[in-house]
Design a protein around this motif. Structure first.
Motif, mmCIF file in Angstrom:
data_model
loop_
_atom_site.group_PDB
_atom_site.id
_atom_site.type_symbol
_atom_site.label_atom_id
_atom_site.label_comp_id
_atom_site.label_asym_id
_atom_site.label_seq_id
_atom_site.Cartn_x
_atom_site.Cartn_y
_atom_site.Cartn_z
ATOM 1 N N GLY A 266 0.861 -1.315 -0.036
ATOM 2 C CA GLY A 266 0.185 -0.141 -0.015
ATOM 3 C C GLY A 266 0.751 1.322 -0.141
ATOM 4 N N GLU A 271 -1.622 4.145 -1.829
ATOM 5 C CA GLU A 271 -2.898 3.891 -1.359
ATOM 6 C C GLU A 271 -3.138 4.868 -0.096
ATOM 7 O OE1 GLU A 271 -3.516 -0.222 -1.141
ATOM 8 O OE2 GLU A 271 -3.284 -0.660 -3.458
ATOM 9 N N ALA A 273 -5.789 4.035 1.942
ATOM 10 C CA ALA A 273 -6.713 3.415 3.160
ATOM 11 C C ALA A 273 -5.748 2.744 4.127
ATOM 12 C CB ALA A 273 -7.458 2.209 2.319
ATOM 13 N N ASP A 274 -5.855 3.023 5.283
ATOM 14 C CA ASP A 274 -5.310 2.537 6.364
ATOM 15 C C ASP A 274 -3.800 2.882 6.243
ATOM 16 O OD1 ASP A 274 -4.848 1.444 9.006
ATOM 17 O OD2 ASP A 274 -4.382 -0.670 8.089
ATOM 18 N N ILE A 275 -3.376 3.914 5.776
ATOM 19 C CA ILE A 275 -1.844 4.216 5.396
ATOM 20 C C ILE A 275 -1.080 4.161 6.609
ATOM 21 C CG2 ILE A 275 -2.312 6.668 5.408
ATOM 22 C CD1 ILE A 275 0.049 6.768 3.103
ATOM 23 N N SER A 276 -1.906 4.958 7.915
ATOM 24 C CA SER A 276 -1.096 4.929 9.165
ATOM 25 C C SER A 276 -0.904 3.794 9.625
ATOM 26 C CB SER A 276 -2.173 5.961 10.093
ATOM 27 O OG SER A 276 -3.239 5.127 10.212
ATOM 28 N N GLY A 277 -1.673 2.533 9.531
ATOM 29 C CA GLY A 277 -1.465 1.471 10.135
ATOM 30 C C GLY A 277 -0.271 0.683 9.470
ATOM 31 N N GLU A 278 -0.062 0.969 8.009
ATOM 32 C CA GLU A 278 0.829 0.330 7.198
ATOM 33 C C GLU A 278 2.166 0.763 7.337
ATOM 34 O OE1 GLU A 278 -0.222 0.255 3.178
ATOM 35 O OE2 GLU A 278 -1.434 -1.790 3.473
ATOM 36 N N GLN A 280 2.988 2.244 10.230
ATOM 37 C CA GLN A 280 3.472 1.931 11.450
ATOM 38 C C GLN A 280 4.124 0.622 11.642
ATOM 39 O OE1 GLN A 280 3.588 3.845 14.315
ATOM 40 N NE2 GLN A 280 4.927 2.144 15.376
ATOM 41 N N ASN A 281 3.563 -0.396 10.805
ATOM 42 C CA ASN A 281 4.186 -1.844 10.557
ATOM 43 C C ASN A 281 5.389 -1.652 9.814
ATOM 44 O OD1 ASN A 281 1.859 -2.840 12.046
ATOM 45 N ND2 ASN A 281 0.958 -3.268 10.331
#
Length: 380
Positions: A266, A271, A273-278, A280-281
């Motif tokens: 992503g 992308e 969508a949920d870029i902050s979560g990706e 962080q991972n």
């Protein structure tokens, strides 16, 4: 062979056709493998280059020669961003990278070297080559920064993966070229074929005509005596569908390479969508372990054991947010609850502690109260 000679002698009109240079390869195959690896390496290197290597001594960050070498100018010919991008590139392609220090304290990346491993003694590095210069001395393990990316080299894995995707990619390209191929024939008068000079001029004419048809949107073919050009197929493939199929295979291979390196797809494709979560991972499981390898090497090779045990060590400031406004709400909650002091938050966010004593105190700005032991209300 005798039979073919007899046929050619009886049919001289056929023999000259084998001399025409009409079967040409006009398209270059896309370097899918190189594109995927360079995309991932560049993405990883750009993230590493934004990190700041800081030496902490006696509770304060020091800016000395080592700080300058790691963050600004490692050597006379490279900036820090270019230097770390080269390190990342070598680690991905070769699975290891050797960094030596010259007599004038420049940090140099070795292009090749011989590594001799021992069980109880220090490993040694000989025949160290940087660009065209070979060092005659022997480097000990304690004198260099020797980085390894993984226990197993990624290159064979990527090569084997590319073989399958490359075959599929080549088949799709071949299929689409056949769908959209322009097929034609050239009829030549028999008398023309017997004249060598006419054949030479005809061959030159065919070459020019072939180039015009392949490169120009509109190509006019003049009629020649004893020469007739005729198209039998002008292509009827769906161009949009062919591009989509090619992109799917290319993206599939890129996804697998990114997965092997640890980059969320992503982020590569942008992308939202949920870029902050990706993100962080990505920082937690890819960037920080990568930086820890560098940090451990610097702490082990540039800092004495006694100094390290007394608190002197290399720290890395990782870019984990775009601006301080992104973490403003979280900072407010942590300080207002009294859980952390202002300076503790500053250090966690990557900033130096303030000399203001008020930032070393705990504050409670919310109406946090203790529950009754019976659980039936609050103490006022």
């Amino acid at each position: 062979m005798g039979f073919l000679d007899a046929v050619f002698k009886r049919n001289s009109e056929i023999e000259f056709l084998f001399d025409f240079d009409i079967f040409k390869e006009t398209s270059n195959r896309i370097q899918m493998k190189k594109l995927a690896i360079n995309t991932c390496v560049s993405f990883l290197a750009r993230t590493i280059a934004q990190s700041e290597f800081r030496l902490k001594k006696n509770g304060k960050y020091q800016k000395d020669e080592l700080y300058y070498r790691l963050n600004v100018r490692p050597n006379k010919n490279q900036t820090a961003s270019t230097f770390w991008q080269t390190v990342v590139d070598k680690l991905i392609h070769e699975n290891e990278c050797l960094i030596i220090q010259s007599d004038d304290e420049d940090l140099l990346i070795a292009d090749s070297f011989t590594h001799t491993e021992y069980a109880v003694f220090e490993d040694t590095f000989t025949q160290v080559v940087v660009k065209d210069y070979e060092f005659k001395r022997t480097f000990k393990q304690s004198e260099v920064m020797h980085l390894r990316y993984t226990n197993e080299n990624l290159t064979p894995l990527i090569d084997s993966l590319y073989k399958d995707y490359g075959d599929l990619f080549g088949r799709i390209l071949g299929s689409q070229k056949r769908k959209n191929q322009i097929r034609s024939t050239v009829n030549v008068d028999a008398n023309t074929s017997k004249n060598k000079e006419s054949m030479s001029r005809l061959q030159e004419f065919i070459n020019k005509m072939y180039g015009a048809i392949g490169e120009k949107e509109v190509a006019i073919v003049p009629q020649q005596p004893g020469f007739e050009y005729k198209e039998h197929y002008s292509g009827s493939g769906n161009g949009i569908q062919s591009v989509d199929e090619i992109n799917k295979v290319t993206d599939g291979f890129l996804d697998k390479v990114a997965m092997a390196i640890g980059i969320p797809t992503g982020l590569l494709y942008g992308e939202m969508a949920d870029i902050s979560g990706e993100m962080q991972n990505y920082l937690t499981f890819t960037i920080k372990p990568f930086l820890k390898k560098i940090k451990d090497e610097v702490n082990a090779k540039f800092i004495e054991k006694e100094d390290y045990l007394n608190g002197t060590h290399l720290d890395v400031k990782v870019v984990s947010y775009q601006s301080i406004f992104d973490i403003a709400d979280s900072v407010d909650k942590l300080i207002s609850s009294g859980a952390f002091t202002g300076n503790e938050i500053r250090e966690e966010a990557g900033w130096e502690p303030s000399e203001d004593d008020n930032l070393n105190k705990h504050y409670i700005t919310k109406n946090y109260t203790e529950m009754n032991s019976s659980g039936g209300g609050e103490n006022e």
